[in-house]
Motif scaffolding. Sequence first.
Motif, PDB file in Angstrom:
ATOM      1  N   ARG A   1     -19.629 -26.849   9.497  1.00 44.88           N
ATOM      2  CA  ARG A   1     -19.021 -26.946  10.944  1.00 44.88           C
ATOM      3  C   ARG A   1     -19.311 -27.958  11.588  1.00 44.88           C
ATOM      4  NH1 ARG A   1     -19.408 -20.692  11.818  1.00 44.88           N
ATOM      5  NH2 ARG A   1     -17.632 -20.112  10.643  1.00 44.88           N
ATOM      6  N   ALA A   2     -20.793 -28.261  11.861  1.00 45.02           N
ATOM      7  CA  ALA A   2     -21.352 -29.430  12.293  1.00 45.02           C
ATOM      8  C   ALA A   2     -21.011 -30.524  11.715  1.00 45.02           C
ATOM      9  CB  ALA A   2     -22.789 -29.373  12.268  1.00 45.02           C
ATOM     10  N   VAL A   3     -20.744 -30.937  10.430  1.00 45.62           N
ATOM     11  CA  VAL A   3     -20.277 -32.261   9.854  1.00 45.62           C
ATOM     12  C   VAL A   3     -18.760 -32.308  10.504  1.00 45.62           C
ATOM     13  CG1 VAL A   3     -19.541 -33.350   7.556  1.00 45.62           C
ATOM     14  CG2 VAL A   3     -21.776 -32.167   7.862  1.00 45.62           C
ATOM     15  N   CYS A   4     -17.729 -31.208  10.153  1.00 44.59           N
ATOM     16  CA  CYS A   4     -16.558 -31.621  10.694  1.00 44.59           C
ATOM     17  C   CYS A   4     -16.671 -31.797  12.029  1.00 44.59           C
ATOM     18  CB  CYS A   4     -16.080 -30.007  10.348  1.00 44.59           C
ATOM     19  SG  CYS A   4     -15.813 -29.516   8.810  1.00 44.59           S
ATOM     20  N   ALA A   5     -17.289 -31.513  12.827  1.00 48.83           N
ATOM     21  CA  ALA A   5     -17.163 -31.572  14.372  1.00 48.83           C
ATOM     22  C   ALA A   5     -17.624 -33.166  14.658  1.00 48.83           C
ATOM     23  CB  ALA A   5     -18.044 -30.866  15.220  1.00 48.83           C
ATOM     24  N   ALA A   6     -18.541 -33.328  13.868  1.00 48.78           N
ATOM     25  CA  ALA A   6     -19.390 -34.901  14.112  1.00 48.78           C
ATOM     26  C   ALA A   6     -18.325 -36.182  13.344  1.00 48.78           C
ATOM     27  CB  ALA A   6     -20.549 -34.997  13.540  1.00 48.78           C
ATOM     28  N   MET A   7     -17.795 -35.915  12.622  1.00 49.72           N
ATOM     29  CA  MET A   7     -16.907 -36.616  11.616  1.00 49.72           C
ATOM     30  C   MET A   7     -15.482 -36.436  11.670  1.00 49.72           C
ATOM     31  SD  MET A   7     -19.655 -38.152  10.431  1.00 49.72           S
ATOM     32  CE  MET A   7     -18.728 -39.642   9.673  1.00 49.72           C
ATOM     33  N   ASP A   8     -15.030 -35.923  12.717  1.00 50.47           N
ATOM     34  CA  ASP A   8     -13.581 -35.569  13.028  1.00 50.47           C
ATOM     35  C   ASP A   8     -12.888 -35.168  11.895  1.00 50.47           C
ATOM     36  OD1 ASP A   8     -13.641 -36.005  15.679  1.00 50.47           O
ATOM     37  OD2 ASP A   8     -13.838 -38.048  15.522  1.00 50.47           O
ATOM     38  N   ILE A   9     -13.508 -34.319  11.127  1.00 50.03           N
ATOM     39  CA  ILE A   9     -12.546 -34.048   9.867  1.00 50.03           C
ATOM     40  C   ILE A   9     -11.518 -33.027  10.285  1.00 50.03           C
ATOM     41  CG2 ILE A   9     -12.818 -32.535   7.638  1.00 50.03           C
ATOM     42  CD1 ILE A   9     -15.716 -33.319   7.540  1.00 50.03           C
ATOM     43  N   PRO A  10     -10.168 -33.278   9.730  1.00 50.20           N
ATOM     44  CA  PRO A  10      -9.120 -32.641  10.055  1.00 50.20           C
ATOM     45  C   PRO A  10      -8.961 -31.134   9.717  1.00 50.20           C
ATOM     46  CG  PRO A  10      -8.632 -34.563   8.642  1.00 50.20           C
ATOM     47  CD  PRO A  10      -9.959 -34.257   8.724  1.00 50.20           C
ATOM     48  N   PRO A  11      -8.596 -30.206  10.762  1.00 48.28           N
ATOM     49  CA  PRO A  11      -8.542 -28.863  10.583  1.00 48.28           C
ATOM     50  C   PRO A  11      -8.288 -28.574   9.181  1.00 48.28           C
ATOM     51  CG  PRO A  11      -7.643 -29.375  12.892  1.00 48.28           C
ATOM     52  CD  PRO A  11      -7.799 -30.681  11.779  1.00 48.28           C
ATOM     53  N   ASP A  12      -7.285 -28.939   8.586  1.00 51.49           N
ATOM     54  CA  ASP A  12      -6.832 -28.571   7.307  1.00 51.49           C
ATOM     55  C   ASP A  12      -7.796 -28.835   6.115  1.00 51.49           C
ATOM     56  OD1 ASP A  12      -6.148 -31.304   7.693  1.00 51.49           O
ATOM     57  OD2 ASP A  12      -5.005 -31.198   5.635  1.00 51.49           O
TER      58      ASP A  12
ATOM     59  N   MET B   1     -20.587 -18.994   3.061  1.00 51.32           N
ATOM     60  CA  MET B   1     -20.390 -20.103   2.373  1.00 51.32           C
ATOM     61  C   MET B   1     -21.361 -20.373   1.460  1.00 51.32           C
ATOM     62  SD  MET B   1     -19.536 -24.365   3.279  1.00 51.32           S
ATOM     63  CE  MET B   1     -18.002 -23.924   4.004  1.00 51.32           C
ATOM     64  N   ARG B   2     -21.137 -20.620   0.053  1.00 47.39           N
ATOM     65  CA  ARG B   2     -22.080 -20.948  -0.643  1.00 47.39           C
ATOM     66  C   ARG B   2     -22.597 -22.564  -0.839  1.00 47.39           C
ATOM     67  NH1 ARG B   2     -21.475 -17.311  -6.193  1.00 47.39           N
ATOM     68  NH2 ARG B   2     -21.410 -15.382  -5.153  1.00 47.39           N
ATOM     69  N   LEU B   3     -23.691 -22.564  -1.052  1.00 49.34           N
ATOM     70  CA  LEU B   3     -24.152 -24.133  -1.388  1.00 49.34           C
ATOM     71  C   LEU B   3     -23.135 -24.672  -2.256  1.00 49.34           C
ATOM     72  CD1 LEU B   3     -27.952 -24.234  -1.076  1.00 49.34           C
ATOM     73  CD2 LEU B   3     -26.443 -25.184   0.673  1.00 49.34           C
ATOM     74  N   THR B   4     -22.809 -24.353  -3.281  1.00 51.14           N
ATOM     75  CA  THR B   4     -22.043 -25.134  -4.254  1.00 51.14           C
ATOM     76  C   THR B   4     -20.398 -25.397  -3.650  1.00 51.14           C
ATOM     77  OG1 THR B   4     -21.145 -22.823  -5.227  1.00 51.14           O
ATOM     78  CG2 THR B   4     -22.889 -24.023  -6.380  1.00 51.14           C
ATOM     79  N   ILE B   5     -20.155 -24.484  -2.774  1.00 50.93           N
ATOM     80  CA  ILE B   5     -18.766 -24.802  -1.990  1.00 50.93           C
ATOM     81  C   ILE B   5     -18.917 -25.912  -0.998  1.00 50.93           C
ATOM     82  CG2 ILE B   5     -17.020 -23.644  -0.553  1.00 50.93           C
ATOM     83  CD1 ILE B   5     -16.950 -22.746  -3.671  1.00 50.93           C
ATOM     84  N   PHE B   6     -20.363 -25.824  -0.138  1.00 54.61           N
ATOM     85  CA  PHE B   6     -20.405 -26.986   0.907  1.00 54.61           C
ATOM     86  C   PHE B   6     -20.564 -28.034   0.263  1.00 54.61           C
ATOM     87  CE2 PHE B   6     -23.977 -29.627   2.666  1.00 54.61           C
ATOM     88  CZ  PHE B   6     -23.458 -29.645   3.778  1.00 54.61           C
ATOM     89  N   TRP B   7     -21.262 -28.204  -0.947  1.00 58.59           N
ATOM     90  CA  TRP B   7     -21.353 -29.669  -1.756  1.00 58.59           C
ATOM     91  C   TRP B   7     -19.846 -30.238  -2.304  1.00 58.59           C
ATOM     92  CZ3 TRP B   7     -24.761 -32.330   0.272  1.00 58.59           C
ATOM     93  CH2 TRP B   7     -26.007 -32.026   0.459  1.00 58.59           C
ATOM     94  N   GLN B   8     -19.049 -29.253  -2.714  1.00 56.25           N
ATOM     95  CA  GLN B   8     -17.875 -29.546  -3.063  1.00 56.25           C
ATOM     96  C   GLN B   8     -17.029 -30.226  -2.014  1.00 56.25           C
ATOM     97  OE1 GLN B   8     -16.623 -29.823  -6.308  1.00 56.25           O
ATOM     98  NE2 GLN B   8     -14.880 -30.841  -5.225  1.00 56.25           N
ATOM     99  N   HIS B   9     -17.153 -29.483  -0.725  1.00 54.05           N
ATOM    100  CA  HIS B   9     -16.462 -29.882   0.437  1.00 54.05           C
ATOM    101  C   HIS B   9     -16.848 -31.379   0.814  1.00 54.05           C
ATOM    102  CE1 HIS B   9     -14.194 -26.413   1.279  1.00 54.05           C
ATOM    103  NE2 HIS B   9     -15.331 -25.656   1.847  1.00 54.05           N
ATOM    104  N   MET B  10     -18.292 -31.685   1.004  1.00 58.87           N
ATOM    105  CA  MET B  10     -18.928 -32.848   0.924  1.00 58.87           C
ATOM    106  C   MET B  10     -18.403 -33.932   0.148  1.00 58.87           C
ATOM    107  SD  MET B  10     -20.879 -32.747   3.659  1.00 58.87           S
ATOM    108  CE  MET B  10     -21.916 -34.336   3.563  1.00 58.87           C
ATOM    109  N   ALA B  11     -18.217 -33.468  -1.224  1.00 51.40           N
ATOM    110  CA  ALA B  11     -17.991 -34.546  -1.989  1.00 51.40           C
ATOM    111  C   ALA B  11     -16.324 -34.790  -1.919  1.00 51.40           C
ATOM    112  CB  ALA B  11     -17.995 -33.887  -3.698  1.00 51.40           C
ATOM    113  N   ASP B  12     -15.611 -33.924  -1.558  1.00 57.45           N
ATOM    114  CA  ASP B  12     -14.176 -33.907  -1.362  1.00 57.45           C
ATOM    115  C   ASP B  12     -13.854 -34.950  -0.417  1.00 57.45           C
ATOM    116  OD1 ASP B  12     -13.654 -32.270  -3.560  1.00 57.45           O
ATOM    117  OD2 ASP B  12     -12.997 -30.672  -2.053  1.00 57.45           O
ATOM    118  N   HIS B  13     -14.570 -34.867   0.609  1.00 61.44           N
ATOM    119  CA  HIS B  13     -14.482 -35.478   1.961  1.00 61.44           C
ATOM    120  C   HIS B  13     -15.070 -37.074   1.947  1.00 61.44           C
ATOM    121  CE1 HIS B  13     -13.419 -36.510   6.040  1.00 61.44           C
ATOM    122  NE2 HIS B  13     -14.889 -36.988   6.316  1.00 61.44           N
TER     123      HIS B  13
END
Length: 64
Positions: free
Chosen positions: A51-62, A1-13
């Motif tokens: 993945r760590a953020v998703c696990a810690a923050m209970d981000i839905p699988p979708d 995953m590129r950092l730009t995609i990572f930060w986009q996921h963060m901003a989206d959530h």
Amino acid sequence: MRLTIFWQHMADHFGAAYADSFARDHVMAELGGRTIHEALAAGWEAKDVWRAVCAAMDIPPDKR
């Protein structure tokens, strides 16, 4: 995953304004007691950090 995609996921959530604050201030056990910025600076892969953020923050699988 590129950092730009990572930060986009963060901003989206978390919202654009809060994503960086969360990444800078929130120490996560899933990242070995580091913040997101510290983990990335230490060489963690963006996909592993996300993945760590998703696990810690209970981000839905979708949203992962």
